[in-house]
Design an enzyme around this catalytic site. Sequence first.
Site, PDB file in Angstrom:
ATOM      1  N   ASP A   1       0.840  -1.196   0.000  1.00 46.07           N
ATOM      2  CA  ASP A   1       0.000   0.000   0.000  1.00 46.07           C
ATOM      3  C   ASP A   1       0.879   1.252   0.000  1.00 46.07           C
ATOM      4  OD1 ASP A   1      -2.174  -1.672   0.225  1.00 46.07           O
ATOM      5  OD2 ASP A   1      -2.308  -1.447   2.410  1.00 46.07           O
TER       6      ASP A   1
HETATM    7  N1  URA Z   1      -1.275  -5.886   3.947  1.00 42.74           N
HETATM    8  C1  URA Z   1      -1.766  -4.637   3.951  1.00 42.74           C
HETATM    9  O1  URA Z   1      -2.780  -4.358   4.536  1.00 42.74           O
HETATM   10  N2  URA Z   1      -1.083  -3.698   3.272  1.00 42.74           N
HETATM   11  C2  URA Z   1       0.086  -3.950   2.611  1.00 42.74           C
HETATM   12  O2  URA Z   1       0.668  -3.046   2.023  1.00 42.74           O
HETATM   13  C3  URA Z   1       0.568  -5.256   2.632  1.00 42.74           C
HETATM   14  C4  URA Z   1      -0.131  -6.209   3.310  1.00 42.74           C
END
Ligand code: URA
Length: 235
Positions: free
Chosen positions: A104
């Site tokens: 993310d």
């Molecule tokens: N899980 C999440 O919620 N975000 C990420 O970036 C990776 C795994």
Amino acid sequence: MMIRLDKFLTDMGAGTRSEVKNSIRKGRATVDGKVVKKPEVKIDFDICKVTYNGEAVIYRKWEYYMMNKPAGVVSAVRDNKERTVLDLLDGWKRKDLFPAGRLDKDTEGLLLITNDGELAHRMLSPGKHVDKVYYARIAGNVSEEDAAAFASGIDIGDETPSLPAKLEILSADEFSEVRVTIHEGRYHQVKRMFQAVGKQVVYLKRISMGSLVLDESLAPGEYRELTKEELKQLC
Ligand code: URA
């Protein structure tokens, strides 16, 4: 292996195919010490010594970089609005590099950047269940009941519950620190797993993916090539 000079230089990130062709025609490329003005000339990339604008260019079929992704950039090749992880690579960059898997925008940590689609597929394919380990800070007092829920699989709003995951509690109070190991890569997976037990992830960092472990000497935004040993283990 034989390859056209303009493809050689384009693959190595010297510019677009038409920019490279124009520059070659203007005499900016040499092969084995001689100026070559024909973009279509075929050269052996294992043997020939190529320069472009006076700089030596070595052909590499595959490239592998480990990045410590910083928060605030997106895991994409290009984006109309946001800075991407590829924007963080300096200098020439070949056009076929991509991040193998997504973090993310606000997540930090280990990201593999490569042009090797097969390796990326092996690491990311849902059937392979490659372990992904995250360090997270959580708003809320993470408990052994949460760990038990993670271990048995949680309904995170998808068709099927998450696969069993390991939740290790490093410290627990109003805010907690945890290490989570998951074997899938669903959208916002770690955040949604904590949401499902009524808690919120306030910081998330990926530490490892399969055998590949984040080099902690890399500051956020820094990257380096994988070592031979790291690559051997991945392959
Ligand atoms: N899980 C999440 O919620 N975000 C990420 O970036 C990776 C795994």
